[in-house]
Design a protein around this motif. Structure first.
Motif, PDB file in Angstrom:
ATOM      1  N   ALA A 104     -23.402  -1.450  -1.023  1.00 21.08           N
ATOM      2  CA  ALA A 104     -22.299  -1.369  -1.979  1.00 21.08           C
ATOM      3  C   ALA A 104     -20.959  -1.650  -1.310  1.00 21.08           C
ATOM      4  O   ALA A 104     -20.112  -2.364  -1.863  1.00 21.08           O
ATOM      5  CB  ALA A 104     -22.289   0.010  -2.643  1.00 21.08           C
ATOM      6  N   SER A 142     -20.706  -5.398  -0.381  1.00 22.70           N
ATOM      7  CA  SER A 142     -20.522  -6.189  -1.597  1.00 22.70           C
ATOM      8  C   SER A 142     -19.138  -5.972  -2.192  1.00 22.70           C
ATOM      9  O   SER A 142     -18.489  -6.916  -2.663  1.00 22.70           O
ATOM     10  CB  SER A 142     -21.602  -5.818  -2.612  1.00 22.70           C
ATOM     11  OG  SER A 142     -21.478  -6.587  -3.783  1.00 22.70           O
ATOM     12  N   GLY A 194     -25.789  -6.700   1.377  1.00 24.54           N
ATOM     13  CA  GLY A 194     -24.650  -6.491   0.487  1.00 24.54           C
ATOM     14  C   GLY A 194     -23.857  -7.761   0.255  1.00 24.54           C
ATOM     15  O   GLY A 194     -23.403  -8.031  -0.867  1.00 24.54           O
ATOM     16  N   GLY A 228     -27.291   3.955  -8.225  1.00 28.25           N
ATOM     17  CA  GLY A 228     -27.153   4.190  -6.794  1.00 28.25           C
ATOM     18  C   GLY A 228     -28.022   5.342  -6.325  1.00 28.25           C
ATOM     19  O   GLY A 228     -28.649   5.278  -5.262  1.00 28.25           O
ATOM     20  N   GLU A 271     -20.097  -1.689  -7.687  1.00 29.59           N
ATOM     21  CA  GLU A 271     -20.446  -1.253  -6.337  1.00 29.59           C
ATOM     22  C   GLU A 271     -19.868   0.124  -6.017  1.00 29.59           C
ATOM     23  O   GLU A 271     -20.487   0.906  -5.286  1.00 29.59           O
ATOM     24  CB  GLU A 271     -19.947  -2.273  -5.311  1.00 29.59           C
ATOM     25  CG  GLU A 271     -20.480  -3.683  -5.490  1.00 29.59           C
ATOM     26  CD  GLU A 271     -21.982  -3.795  -5.337  1.00 29.59           C
ATOM     27  OE1 GLU A 271     -22.643  -2.790  -5.009  1.00 29.59           O
ATOM     28  OE2 GLU A 271     -22.508  -4.894  -5.552  1.00 29.59           O
ATOM     29  N   ILE A 326     -22.324   2.513  -7.498  1.00 32.70           N
ATOM     30  CA  ILE A 326     -23.543   2.572  -6.695  1.00 32.70           C
ATOM     31  C   ILE A 326     -23.293   3.347  -5.402  1.00 32.70           C
ATOM     32  O   ILE A 326     -24.116   4.170  -4.981  1.00 32.70           O
ATOM     33  CB  ILE A 326     -24.057   1.151  -6.394  1.00 32.70           C
ATOM     34  CG1 ILE A 326     -24.534   0.478  -7.685  1.00 32.70           C
ATOM     35  CG2 ILE A 326     -25.189   1.188  -5.368  1.00 32.70           C
ATOM     36  CD1 ILE A 326     -24.958  -0.966  -7.506  1.00 32.70           C
ATOM     37  N   TRP A 327     -22.152   3.087  -4.771  1.00 32.89           N
ATOM     38  CA  TRP A 327     -21.825   3.786  -3.521  1.00 32.89           C
ATOM     39  C   TRP A 327     -21.724   5.294  -3.754  1.00 32.89           C
ATOM     40  O   TRP A 327     -22.263   6.089  -2.980  1.00 32.89           O
ATOM     41  CB  TRP A 327     -20.515   3.248  -2.958  1.00 32.89           C
ATOM     42  CG  TRP A 327     -20.158   3.832  -1.625  1.00 32.89           C
ATOM     43  CD1 TRP A 327     -20.547   3.382  -0.400  1.00 32.89           C
ATOM     44  CD2 TRP A 327     -19.349   4.996  -1.386  1.00 32.89           C
ATOM     45  NE1 TRP A 327     -20.030   4.187   0.591  1.00 32.89           N
ATOM     46  CE2 TRP A 327     -19.295   5.184   0.016  1.00 32.89           C
ATOM     47  CE3 TRP A 327     -18.672   5.885  -2.209  1.00 32.89           C
ATOM     48  CZ2 TRP A 327     -18.586   6.229   0.597  1.00 32.89           C
ATOM     49  CZ3 TRP A 327     -17.971   6.933  -1.636  1.00 32.89           C
ATOM     50  CH2 TRP A 327     -17.928   7.092  -0.244  1.00 32.89           C
TER      51      TRP A 327
END
Length: 372
Positions: free
Chosen positions: A49, A52, A103, A212, A326, A329-330
């Protein structure tokens, strides 16, 4: 809409996603063998994440200059090279380094693929096109994780990584028919961050927290809760995602986008709470609900973002939405890993469900405030 270019893009995407999904359930188990803790497992998704997130603004600029097809191809190559790196990794640290290359592949491949999809389809079918393009991800997710676990169990992890590399290179070859596509460029400097899509971006971040958490810790959680093949939890998620993508794409073009987004977020929340509460085969219920929620809300959010910008800013819009994606997700992966280390994976999945529920409340409040 079903032009040769769109079909070629779809086929290349399926093959590429399959090469990536082979590792979704097996790589966390491989990392545990190398000594990874729950927190480190969260970082395995979190590193993707972060990489990206950092790359997406420049990817968006490149796309708005006409670089969609080269970015797509470079993303596939990054996936194949990262699988080679996993093969060579002898420690968790090296594994995390190559996760950052994955990523970069995510930033390139997903942003370029979504932008090409929008450019290849008329506005009145934008939601449908994004839903149909997104279908290939759950199709790969249905078979990829359990097949990956099976290959690793039968032939070992080196064989699994070799298969991923070979399939990834096949996906790269399938992009050849797209080489003649050209994107228009206005000649002005493309945007690095598109502020127009900040609100759907925030909703996207809330939506992706459960994803995530799933990518980071679902395989380990399912194994601890008695599911014989943890990859089946991802298969259930993919089945739910696929079913909803095939059934509601056109609906988001006919109704208000938020009328699709809000129910999707709420279903994603219930998916997390089911995953937190259930054991064994019951975990398939949580996986399926997570997939249904994601399939409802994510394409509608992407279409909403593109609706708000002119054609020359589509790349930056997709990249900005991807940045928020992202971030979500992180938070789900890294934050989830830290919570799981202290309170267990059950508590972590329960808390992860709060994020999409809060996002749904925010979306309703914003929509009502915006109405005359």
């Amino acid at each position: 809409m079903f032009t040769p270019a769109f079909l070629a893009l779809s086929l290349a995407s399926f093959v590429t996603y399959f090469s990536v999904q082979l590792l979704t359930a097996s790589l966390p188990l491989y990392a545990v063998r190398l000594g990874a803790s729950d927190a480190v497992l969260g970082w395995m998704a979190g590193v993707i994440a972060i990489a990206s997130l950092v790359a997406r603004p420049w990817v968006g600029q490149w796309l708005d200059r006409g670089g969609s097809v080269p970015a797509l191809m470079l993303g596939i190559l990054a996936f194949a090279l990262s699988a080679a790196g996993y093969w060579l990794a002898a420690s968790v640290v090296i594994l995390l380094v190559f996760r950052s290359l994955t990523g970069l592949g995510v930033a390139l491949f997903t942003t370029a693929g979504q932008t090409l999809t929008v450019n290849l389809t008329p506005q009145e079918r934008r939601g449908e096109a994004l839903s149909l393009y997104a279908v290939w991800h759950p199709v790969a997710l249905i078979v990829g994780p359990p097949v990956g676990v099976a290959i690793a169990g039968a032939m070992g992890y080196p064989a699994l990584f070799a298969v991923c590399i070979a399939i990834g290179l096949l996906g790269l070859s399938l992009t050849w028919p797209l080489r003649t596509l050209r994107s228009d460029s206005t000649g002005r400097r493309p945007l690095l961050f598109n502020r127009t899509v900040w609100m759907p971006g925030i909703w996207m971040a809330f939506l992706m927290v459960p994803y995530g958490a799933n990518i980071g810790l679902l395989a380990v959680h399912a194994a601890r809760r008695g599911l014989a093949n943890p990859g089946m939890a991802f298969t259930a998620m993919a089945v739910g995602l696929l079913a909803i993508l095939l059934s509601v794409g056109r609906r988001s073009d006919r109704a208000a986008r938020t009328a699709i987004v809000v129910p999707g977020m709420l279903i994603a929340a219930f998916g997390m709470w089911a995953t937190a509460a259930l054991h064994g085969w019951g975990l398939l219920v949580g996986g399926a609900l997570s997939g249904i929620g994601l399939g409802l809300a994510q394409p509608a959010l992407l279409a909403l973002g593109v609706d708000l910008v002119p054609p020359e800013d589509r790349g930056s819009a997709m990249a900005t939405l991807g940045m928020f994606l992202e971030i979500g997700i992180w938070l789900g992966a890294v934050g989830g890993g830290l919570i799981a280390r202290s309170f267990g994976t059950g508590m972590m999945f329960g808390l992860a469900g709060v994020a999409p529920a809060a996002g749904a409340i925010l979306a309703v409040a914003f929509t009502r405030r915006s109405q005359p």
